[in-house]
Design a protein around this motif. Structure first.
Motif, PDB file in Angstrom:
ATOM      1  N   GLN A  83      74.724  53.336-109.621  1.00 44.67           N
ATOM      2  CA  GLN A  83      73.431  53.974-109.930  1.00 44.67           C
ATOM      3  C   GLN A  83      72.556  53.944-108.695  1.00 44.67           C
ATOM      4  O   GLN A  83      72.234  52.884-108.164  1.00 44.67           O
ATOM      5  N   LYS A  84      72.121  55.103-108.229  1.00 45.91           N
ATOM      6  CA  LYS A  84      71.356  55.183-106.999  1.00 45.91           C
ATOM      7  C   LYS A  84      69.961  54.587-107.171  1.00 45.91           C
ATOM      8  O   LYS A  84      69.329  54.729-108.210  1.00 45.91           O
ATOM      9  N   GLY A  85      69.501  53.938-106.120  1.00 48.58           N
ATOM     10  CA  GLY A  85      68.156  53.388-106.104  1.00 48.58           C
ATOM     11  C   GLY A  85      68.161  51.902-105.841  1.00 48.58           C
ATOM     12  O   GLY A  85      68.946  51.154-106.433  1.00 48.58           O
ATOM     13  N   VAL A  86      67.258  51.478-104.954  1.00 45.80           N
ATOM     14  CA  VAL A  86      67.220  50.063-104.592  1.00 45.80           C
ATOM     15  C   VAL A  86      66.899  49.188-105.798  1.00 45.80           C
ATOM     16  O   VAL A  86      67.375  48.059-105.908  1.00 45.80           O
ATOM     17  N   ARG A 202      64.721  49.719-112.545  1.00 44.43           N
ATOM     18  CA  ARG A 202      65.978  50.304-112.059  1.00 44.43           C
ATOM     19  C   ARG A 202      65.741  51.756-111.664  1.00 44.43           C
ATOM     20  O   ARG A 202      66.103  52.701-112.380  1.00 44.43           O
ATOM     21  N   ARG A 203      65.134  51.921-110.498  1.00 45.98           N
ATOM     22  CA  ARG A 203      64.790  53.254-110.010  1.00 45.98           C
ATOM     23  C   ARG A 203      64.746  53.211-108.482  1.00 45.98           C
ATOM     24  O   ARG A 203      64.780  52.133-107.885  1.00 45.98           O
ATOM     25  N   PRO A 204      64.645  54.370-107.825  1.00 46.48           N
ATOM     26  CA  PRO A 204      64.522  54.374-106.364  1.00 46.48           C
ATOM     27  C   PRO A 204      63.198  53.749-105.908  1.00 46.48           C
ATOM     28  O   PRO A 204      62.256  53.593-106.688  1.00 46.48           O
ATOM     29  N   SER A 205      63.139  53.428-104.635  1.00 43.29           N
ATOM     30  CA  SER A 205      61.920  52.888-104.038  1.00 43.29           C
ATOM     31  C   SER A 205      60.804  53.937-104.124  1.00 43.29           C
ATOM     32  O   SER A 205      61.087  55.143-104.091  1.00 43.29           O
ATOM     33  N   PRO A 206      59.530  53.477-104.232  1.00 43.80           N
ATOM     34  CA  PRO A 206      59.067  52.092-104.200  1.00 43.80           C
ATOM     35  C   PRO A 206      59.099  51.425-105.579  1.00 43.80           C
ATOM     36  O   PRO A 206      58.766  52.047-106.582  1.00 43.80           O
ATOM     37  N   THR A 207      59.495  50.155-105.592  1.00 41.31           N
ATOM     38  CA  THR A 207      59.564  49.377-106.826  1.00 41.31           C
ATOM     39  C   THR A 207      58.765  48.081-106.741  1.00 41.31           C
ATOM     40  O   THR A 207      58.525  47.439-107.765  1.00 41.31           O
ATOM     41  N   ASP A 251      51.418  54.434-102.131  1.00 38.20           N
ATOM     42  CA  ASP A 251      51.989  54.999-103.355  1.00 38.20           C
ATOM     43  C   ASP A 251      51.783  56.500-103.485  1.00 38.20           C
ATOM     44  O   ASP A 251      51.761  57.029-104.592  1.00 38.20           O
ATOM     45  N   ARG A 252      51.652  57.209-102.359  1.00 34.30           N
ATOM     46  CA  ARG A 252      51.502  58.659-102.419  1.00 34.30           C
ATOM     47  C   ARG A 252      52.851  59.370-102.312  1.00 34.30           C
ATOM     48  O   ARG A 252      52.891  60.593-102.287  1.00 34.30           O
ATOM     49  N   GLY A 253      53.928  58.596-102.201  1.00 36.39           N
ATOM     50  CA  GLY A 253      55.248  59.179-102.135  1.00 36.39           C
ATOM     51  C   GLY A 253      55.601  59.703-100.757  1.00 36.39           C
ATOM     52  O   GLY A 253      54.864  59.549 -99.793  1.00 36.39           O
ATOM     53  N   ALA A 254      56.749  60.369-100.677  1.00 36.61           N
ATOM     54  CA  ALA A 254      57.259  60.856 -99.392  1.00 36.61           C
ATOM     55  C   ALA A 254      56.825  62.281 -99.084  1.00 36.61           C
ATOM     56  O   ALA A 254      57.054  62.771 -97.970  1.00 36.61           O
ATOM     57  N   THR A 258      62.157  63.091 -96.883  1.00 36.39           N
ATOM     58  CA  THR A 258      63.111  62.356 -97.703  1.00 36.39           C
ATOM     59  C   THR A 258      62.595  60.939 -97.969  1.00 36.39           C
ATOM     60  O   THR A 258      61.922  60.348 -97.129  1.00 36.39           O
ATOM     61  N   GLU A 259      62.912  60.399 -99.145  1.00 35.65           N
ATOM     62  CA  GLU A 259      62.488  59.036 -99.439  1.00 35.65           C
ATOM     63  C   GLU A 259      63.297  58.005 -98.661  1.00 35.65           C
ATOM     64  O   GLU A 259      62.928  56.834 -98.602  1.00 35.65           O
ATOM     65  N   ASP A 260      64.392  58.438 -98.073  1.00 40.91           N
ATOM     66  CA  ASP A 260      65.254  57.537 -97.316  1.00 40.91           C
ATOM     67  C   ASP A 260      65.317  58.019 -95.870  1.00 40.91           C
ATOM     68  O   ASP A 260      66.004  58.999 -95.577  1.00 40.91           O
ATOM     69  N   PRO A 261      64.592  57.365 -94.953  1.00 44.01           N
ATOM     70  CA  PRO A 261      64.498  57.877 -93.583  1.00 44.01           C
ATOM     71  C   PRO A 261      65.650  57.480 -92.678  1.00 44.01           C
ATOM     72  O   PRO A 261      65.499  57.420 -91.468  1.00 44.01           O
ATOM     73  N   ARG A 262      66.836  57.176 -93.218  1.00 46.96           N
ATOM     74  CA  ARG A 262      67.969  56.828 -92.352  1.00 46.96           C
ATOM     75  C   ARG A 262      68.371  58.046 -91.521  1.00 46.96           C
ATOM     76  O   ARG A 262      68.362  59.155 -91.998  1.00 46.96           O
TER      77      ARG A 262
END
Length: 262
Positions: A83-86, A202-207, A251-254, A258-262
């Motif tokens: 399941q995706k998400g940190v 159980r969700r993607p960042s931010p948590t 908490d304004r989101g991306a 992308t939420e994942d800056p890799r």
């Protein structure tokens, strides 16, 4: 809850599973997780079991962990969380540790460097009766110069101030403790409290903020230790720039990024 696939890894027979477990979620961290594992091996207190939860990496992350586990100075467990998400990866790791006897849980991330006294400080805080121990975060010295590290400190201060002033975080909202900045990659919690508060979303960042507020509604036994230090990756700052990184921490989101800056 998604079922994780366990890959137990070899560990020295002289070291047994104790009450403290460290959980590290990982995704596409082949380039960085080796340094994180080395930092954990350099801890002054190595009486813990390590759980690395791979969140579907397609690079060499798992291979790096397996090589490390072969000679690690503590037991290592490798889990797969589809399941995706940190949040899902952390929750799976924590609940696995609790099921296997963990009484105390600590977490850092696969792009972070815990300083040598990190585990000892986490253990001391929990042994003193805290339910949740939060540490200090600094910028990694190998990713940015003085200006970048100063920018990171400013962002942390801004996020902490915003969190304290945010109306939704006031104690009149059913909270038992005042709001203070909490970084998910530098925390320790008792197994009892983790289960009582409902665990990590159980969700993607931010948590991090959502988890802290779950804890604040459950207990006032939250402490901060300045000697519990983790150096954070500043790749989000490089990818987003100062303004958009600040929006993320507020908490304004991306936004369009992308939420994942890799």
């Amino acid at each position: 809850m998604t079922r994780a696939v366990e890959q137990p890894s070899a560990a020295p027979a002289a070291v047994g599973d104790g009450p403290l477990w460290v959980v590290v979620p990982a995704y596409q961290e082949q380039a960085r997780i080796g340094a994180t594992l080395a930092a954990l091996a350099d801890q002054t207190d190595r009486d813990f079991t390590l759980v690395v939860v791979d969140n579907g990496s397609t690079d060499g992350t798992v291979a790096v962990v397996e090589r490390f586990a072969a000679a690690a100075p503590f037991p290592v467990r490798l889990l797969r969380e589809p399941q995706k998400g940190v949040g899902a990866a952390v929750d799976t790791g924590f609940r696995y540790a609790i099921t296997h006897g963990a009484r105390w849980l600590a977490r850092t991330d696969a792009d972070c460097l815990p300083r040598p006294g990190w585990v000892a400080a986490a253990r001391a805080g929990l042994a003193d009766g805290a339910g949740l121990v939060c540490g200090a975060i600094r910028a990694r010295r190998d990713e940015h110069g003085p200006v970048g590290r100063a920018g990171f400190r400013m962002l942390v201060l801004l996020a902490a101030t915003f969190g304290r002033l945010r109306p939704a975080h006031r104690r009149t909202g059913g909270y038992l403790a005042p709001y203070r900045m909490h970084a998910g990659n530098n925390m320790a919690v008792t197994a009892e409290l983790y289960q009582a508060c409902g665990g990590m979303p159980r969700r993607p960042s931010p948590t991090d903020r959502a988890f802290l507020n779950r804890v604040r509604r459950t207990t006032s036994a939250i402490i901060h230790r300045r000697d519990m230090v983790v150096e954070n990756s500043t790749r989000r700052l490089r990818a987003y720039g100062l303004r958009r990184t600040a929006a993320w921490y507020l908490d304004r989101g991306a936004g369009p990024l992308t939420e994942d800056p890799r």
